[in-house]
Structures are given as C-alpha cells and as structure tokens.
Design a protein around this motif. Structure first.
Motif, PDB file in Angstrom:
ATOM      1  N   LYS A  63      24.514  25.148  -5.716  1.00  0.00           N
ATOM      2  CA  LYS A  63      25.880  24.774  -4.809  1.00  0.00           C
ATOM      3  C   LYS A  63      27.081  24.889  -5.566  1.00  0.00           C
ATOM      4  CE  LYS A  63      25.034  20.819  -2.731  1.00  0.00           C
ATOM      5  NZ  LYS A  63      24.944  18.884  -2.487  1.00  0.00           N
ATOM      6  N   THR A  64      27.814  25.571  -5.280  1.00  0.00           N
ATOM      7  CA  THR A  64      28.991  25.718  -5.680  1.00  0.00           C
ATOM      8  C   THR A  64      30.074  24.964  -5.057  1.00  0.00           C
ATOM      9  OG1 THR A  64      28.465  27.931  -6.430  1.00  0.00           O
ATOM     10  CG2 THR A  64      30.814  27.417  -6.700  1.00  0.00           C
ATOM     11  N   LYS A  65      30.549  23.869  -5.586  1.00  0.00           N
ATOM     12  CA  LYS A  65      31.820  22.880  -5.005  1.00  0.00           C
ATOM     13  C   LYS A  65      33.257  23.625  -5.312  1.00  0.00           C
ATOM     14  CE  LYS A  65      29.300  18.574  -5.609  1.00  0.00           C
ATOM     15  NZ  LYS A  65      29.229  17.172  -5.831  1.00  0.00           N
ATOM     16  N   LEU A  66      33.861  23.657  -4.192  1.00  0.00           N
ATOM     17  CA  LEU A  66      35.089  24.075  -4.339  1.00  0.00           C
ATOM     18  C   LEU A  66      36.182  22.884  -4.280  1.00  0.00           C
ATOM     19  CD1 LEU A  66      34.923  26.314  -1.199  1.00  0.00           C
ATOM     20  CD2 LEU A  66      34.540  27.003  -3.816  1.00  0.00           C
ATOM     21  N   PRO A  67      36.437  22.388  -5.644  1.00  0.00           N
ATOM     22  CA  PRO A  67      37.221  21.184  -5.674  1.00  0.00           C
ATOM     23  C   PRO A  67      38.741  21.183  -5.308  1.00  0.00           C
ATOM     24  CG  PRO A  67      37.016  22.048  -7.830  1.00  0.00           C
ATOM     25  CD  PRO A  67      36.196  23.031  -6.973  1.00  0.00           C
ATOM     26  N   ASP A  68      39.356  22.277  -5.181  1.00  0.00           N
ATOM     27  CA  ASP A  68      40.597  22.470  -4.689  1.00  0.00           C
ATOM     28  C   ASP A  68      40.742  22.292  -3.084  1.00  0.00           C
ATOM     29  OD1 ASP A  68      41.370  22.868  -7.458  1.00  0.00           O
ATOM     30  OD2 ASP A  68      41.295  24.854  -7.143  1.00  0.00           O
ATOM     31  N   VAL A  69      39.569  22.747  -2.458  1.00  0.00           N
ATOM     32  CA  VAL A  69      39.723  22.797  -0.860  1.00  0.00           C
ATOM     33  C   VAL A  69      39.479  21.445  -0.329  1.00  0.00           C
ATOM     34  CG1 VAL A  69      38.852  23.761   0.836  1.00  0.00           C
ATOM     35  CG2 VAL A  69      38.751  25.249  -1.143  1.00  0.00           C
ATOM     36  N   GLN A  70      40.847  20.955   0.106  1.00  0.00           N
ATOM     37  CA  GLN A  70      40.439  19.464   0.532  1.00  0.00           C
ATOM     38  C   GLN A  70      41.414  19.293   1.867  1.00  0.00           C
ATOM     39  OE1 GLN A  70      41.967  17.159  -2.713  1.00  0.00           O
ATOM     40  NE2 GLN A  70      40.082  17.444  -3.855  1.00  0.00           N
ATOM     41  N   LYS A  71      42.386  20.256   2.352  1.00  0.00           N
ATOM     42  CA  LYS A  71      43.166  20.012   3.597  1.00  0.00           C
ATOM     43  C   LYS A  71      42.979  21.311   4.392  1.00  0.00           C
ATOM     44  CE  LYS A  71      46.425  16.967   1.015  1.00  0.00           C
ATOM     45  NZ  LYS A  71      47.801  16.720   0.583  1.00  0.00           N
ATOM     46  N   GLU A  72      43.127  20.819   5.600  1.00  0.00           N
ATOM     47  CA  GLU A  72      43.006  21.994   6.688  1.00  0.00           C
ATOM     48  C   GLU A  72      44.332  22.623   6.795  1.00  0.00           C
ATOM     49  OE1 GLU A  72      42.618  19.426  10.193  1.00  0.00           O
ATOM     50  OE2 GLU A  72      40.409  18.856   9.767  1.00  0.00           O
ATOM     51  N   HIS A  73      44.054  23.700   7.317  1.00  0.00           N
ATOM     52  CA  HIS A  73      45.135  24.860   7.420  1.00  0.00           C
ATOM     53  C   HIS A  73      46.092  24.852   6.380  1.00  0.00           C
ATOM     54  CE1 HIS A  73      44.388  24.761  11.755  1.00  0.00           C
ATOM     55  NE2 HIS A  73      44.146  23.436  11.737  1.00  0.00           N
ATOM     56  N   VAL A  74      45.529  24.961   5.197  1.00  0.00           N
ATOM     57  CA  VAL A  74      46.008  25.543   3.863  1.00  0.00           C
ATOM     58  C   VAL A  74      45.599  26.522   3.353  1.00  0.00           C
ATOM     59  CG1 VAL A  74      46.939  24.384   1.503  1.00  0.00           C
ATOM     60  CG2 VAL A  74      46.912  22.887   3.482  1.00  0.00           C
ATOM     61  N   LEU A  75      46.059  27.481   2.776  1.00  0.00           N
ATOM     62  CA  LEU A  75      45.495  28.547   2.197  1.00  0.00           C
ATOM     63  C   LEU A  75      45.448  28.517   0.747  1.00  0.00           C
ATOM     64  CD1 LEU A  75      44.570  31.692   2.185  1.00  0.00           C
ATOM     65  CD2 LEU A  75      47.218  32.173   1.781  1.00  0.00           C
ATOM     66  N   TYR A  76      44.117  28.420   0.472  1.00  0.00           N
ATOM     67  CA  TYR A  76      43.794  28.287  -1.160  1.00  0.00           C
ATOM     68  C   TYR A  76      43.407  29.632  -1.722  1.00  0.00           C
ATOM     69  CZ  TYR A  76      43.369  23.267  -0.064  1.00  0.00           C
ATOM     70  OH  TYR A  76      43.756  22.243   0.170  1.00  0.00           O
ATOM     71  N   SER A  77      44.319  30.228  -2.640  1.00  0.00           N
ATOM     72  CA  SER A  77      44.009  31.562  -3.368  1.00  0.00           C
ATOM     73  C   SER A  77      43.597  31.279  -4.826  1.00  0.00           C
ATOM     74  CB  SER A  77      45.237  32.256  -3.406  1.00  0.00           C
ATOM     75  OG  SER A  77      45.559  32.502  -2.136  1.00  0.00           O
ATOM     76  N   PHE A  78      42.479  32.167  -5.326  1.00  0.00           N
ATOM     77  CA  PHE A  78      41.774  31.917  -6.516  1.00  0.00           C
ATOM     78  C   PHE A  78      41.910  33.123  -7.184  1.00  0.00           C
ATOM     79  CE2 PHE A  78      39.832  29.461  -3.453  1.00  0.00           C
ATOM     80  CZ  PHE A  78      40.097  28.141  -3.931  1.00  0.00           C
ATOM     81  N   ASN A  79      41.802  33.221  -8.502  1.00  0.00           N
ATOM     82  CA  ASN A  79      42.040  34.590  -9.429  1.00  0.00           C
ATOM     83  C   ASN A  79      40.582  35.000  -9.828  1.00  0.00           C
ATOM     84  OD1 ASN A  79      41.461  32.648 -11.441  1.00  0.00           O
ATOM     85  ND2 ASN A  79      43.531  33.000 -12.237  1.00  0.00           N
ATOM     86  N   GLY A  80      39.360  34.265  -9.632  1.00  0.00           N
ATOM     87  CA  GLY A  80      38.126  34.595 -10.096  1.00  0.00           C
ATOM     88  C   GLY A  80      37.765  33.929 -11.300  1.00  0.00           C
ATOM     89  N   GLU A  81      38.792  33.358 -12.174  1.00  0.00           N
ATOM     90  CA  GLU A  81      38.491  32.876 -13.370  1.00  0.00           C
ATOM     91  C   GLU A  81      38.246  31.327 -13.478  1.00  0.00           C
ATOM     92  OE1 GLU A  81      41.636  34.211 -15.778  1.00  0.00           O
ATOM     93  OE2 GLU A  81      41.254  36.320 -15.377  1.00  0.00           O
ATOM     94  N   GLU A  82      38.337  30.702 -12.313  1.00  0.00           N
ATOM     95  CA  GLU A  82      38.043  29.403 -12.120  1.00  0.00           C
ATOM     96  C   GLU A  82      36.605  28.979 -12.647  1.00  0.00           C
ATOM     97  OE1 GLU A  82      40.953  30.689  -9.276  1.00  0.00           O
ATOM     98  OE2 GLU A  82      38.887  31.126  -9.598  1.00  0.00           O
ATOM     99  N   SER A  83      36.573  27.544 -13.086  1.00  0.00           N
ATOM    100  CA  SER A  83      35.277  27.314 -13.759  1.00  0.00           C
ATOM    101  C   SER A  83      34.148  27.383 -12.822  1.00  0.00           C
ATOM    102  CB  SER A  83      35.375  25.720 -14.336  1.00  0.00           C
ATOM    103  OG  SER A  83      35.742  24.868 -13.268  1.00  0.00           O
ATOM    104  N   TRP A  84      34.314  27.158 -11.639  1.00  0.00           N
ATOM    105  CA  TRP A  84      33.153  27.368 -10.813  1.00  0.00           C
ATOM    106  C   TRP A  84      32.957  28.503 -10.023  1.00  0.00           C
ATOM    107  CZ3 TRP A  84      35.213  28.923  -6.125  1.00  0.00           C
ATOM    108  CH2 TRP A  84      36.752  28.968  -5.946  1.00  0.00           C
ATOM    109  N   GLN A  85      33.639  29.519 -10.413  1.00  0.00           N
ATOM    110  CA  GLN A  85      33.335  30.974 -10.142  1.00  0.00           C
ATOM    111  C   GLN A  85      32.388  31.610 -11.113  1.00  0.00           C
ATOM    112  OE1 GLN A  85      34.712  32.554  -7.398  1.00  0.00           O
ATOM    113  NE2 GLN A  85      36.825  32.154  -6.981  1.00  0.00           N
ATOM    114  N   PRO A  86      31.580  32.522 -10.510  1.00  0.00           N
ATOM    115  CA  PRO A  86      31.525  33.173  -9.346  1.00  0.00           C
ATOM    116  C   PRO A  86      30.676  32.217  -8.347  1.00  0.00           C
ATOM    117  CG  PRO A  86      29.679  33.949 -10.818  1.00  0.00           C
ATOM    118  CD  PRO A  86      30.573  33.068 -11.793  1.00  0.00           C
ATOM    119  N   LEU A  87      30.966  32.851  -7.372  1.00  0.00           N
ATOM    120  CA  LEU A  87      30.003  32.091  -6.302  1.00  0.00           C
ATOM    121  C   LEU A  87      28.437  32.435  -6.088  1.00  0.00           C
ATOM    122  CD1 LEU A  87      32.187  32.224  -3.082  1.00  0.00           C
ATOM    123  CD2 LEU A  87      31.936  30.175  -4.656  1.00  0.00           C
ATOM    124  N   THR A  88      28.525  33.755  -6.290  1.00  0.00           N
ATOM    125  CA  THR A  88      26.683  34.057  -6.280  1.00  0.00           C
ATOM    126  C   THR A  88      26.802  35.742  -7.047  1.00  0.00           C
ATOM    127  OG1 THR A  88      25.026  34.370  -5.018  1.00  0.00           O
ATOM    128  CG2 THR A  88      26.824  35.369  -3.983  1.00  0.00           C
TER     129      THR A  88
END
Length: 195
Positions: A63-88
């Motif tokens: 299970k990969t939690k997305l800690p930044d994603v918390q609000k509706e209708h907000v674009l969250y962009s990532f650079n692939g180097e976050e601690s929870w990346q990669p997804l799979t």
C-alpha cells in the motif's frame, strides 16, 4: 588442413550466433518502474470532515500512501523522487490489478477505481499514461521502461543484433587469423624438425 578450416568456420559461426543472442538477452529481467506524475481527486468518500488518506495499491503489492493528496479539485504534481515513490514495478509485459483507494476509519476502505494496469498502456516516447474517471480522479503515470514492453522486445533484439554484428564478425576474423598463424608456425616447426 581443409577439414580443420571448415571446423574453425563452424566453431566461429556458432560462437557468433551464441554470443549475439546472449548479448541481446543479458541482464535478465529488467523491471520497469512506475511513478505518479500528477493526480486530481474530484470527490472524497469520508463522511466526517477529516482529511482523506488516499493510497495506491496493486493486488498482492504494498500500500503506497499519498500523504500530500488531501483536498478535492487540487492538482498535485510530483517529480518521482518523493519518499513514497515508485508506486509499482512491472517485471514483464503482464498486467496488474491496481487502484486508488481511500482509508476509511469505520468500514472497509473506499475504492476510487480499480483497473488492469498494463505496461502497454504507456505511450512512447514520454512513457506517460493518463487514467481518468470523470467522477473520481485524473492521474498521470510515468514509466519510461514500459515503452520497451509496448514497442516489443523483438525490435530491441533485432537492433541489438545488428549493432553487435560487426564486432562479432571482427572477433571471428581475428580468431581465424590467429588460428592460421598458429597452423603456419606449426607447419614451419614440423619442416624444421624433419629437415
């Protein structure tokens, strides 16, 4: 001597084919890493006013939690180097059953969507895949290695074969030249011994 030269030619040909095949398939299975480029969630499933905990999971995977994603209708962009990346990761061109979920404190987790996630979904050359659900979310994934699966490994092997072929032919010629010189030296040595 003609029998020996024919044998050397056969050995060289087999060497050429085997070494080219091994060079195309060296390294074993290479995994294709999938990262999340961006996501927008359109609605949360939490009844209470608390912030949602959104996560991504493939069947049988972590299970990969997305800690930044918390609000509706907000674009969250990532650079692939976050601690929870990669997804799979994909180990082959086989698809996985994956999805986005929201943790629920009272009952079982809510499902944004589940789908068959395949390496062939990613388009070349950027290696992007967009998953859109009009009522739930819009997500963009990146996987540069996945485009090799979707373009076919046959093309890669053919390209590899023809790029390595001149080197293999050169090595084969060098080997044959070495054997000819050895034969000539051996014949010269035998002529000296007989005389």
């Amino acid at each position: 001597m003609p029998i020996r030269c024919t044998l050397n030619f056969r050995v060289s040909t087999v060497f050429l084919l085997v070494s080219t095949f091994l060079s195309c398939h060296s390294g074993g299975v290479e995994s294709a890493v999938v990262t999340l480029d961006s996501i927008v969630i359109y609605k949360t499933h939490e009844w209470l006013a608390s912030e949602p905990t959104v996560y991504f999971q493939c069947q049988g995977g972590n299970k990969t939690k997305l800690p930044d994603v918390q609000k509706e209708h907000v674009l969250y962009s990532f650079n692939g180097e976050e601690s929870w990346q990669p997804l799979t990761e994909f180990e082959s061109k086989k698809c996985k059953r994956c999805g986005f979920y929201e943790e629920d404190s009272i009952k079982s987790d809510d499902v944004f969507e589940e789908w068959e996630f395949c390496p062939s979904d990613f388009t070349a050359p950027a290696g992007k895949y967009v998953r859109f659900n009009a009522e739930e979310f819009n997500a963009t994934f990146l996987c540069l290695q996945c485009t090799a699966y979707s373009n076919g490994s046959f093309r890669i092997c053919v390209t590899c074969f023809f790029s390595i072929l001149p080197t293999q032919i050169g090595l084969m010629q060098l080997y044959n030249t070495f054997l000819r010189r050895e034969c000539q030296d051996l014949e010269s040595f035998e002529n000296i011994c007989i005389a």
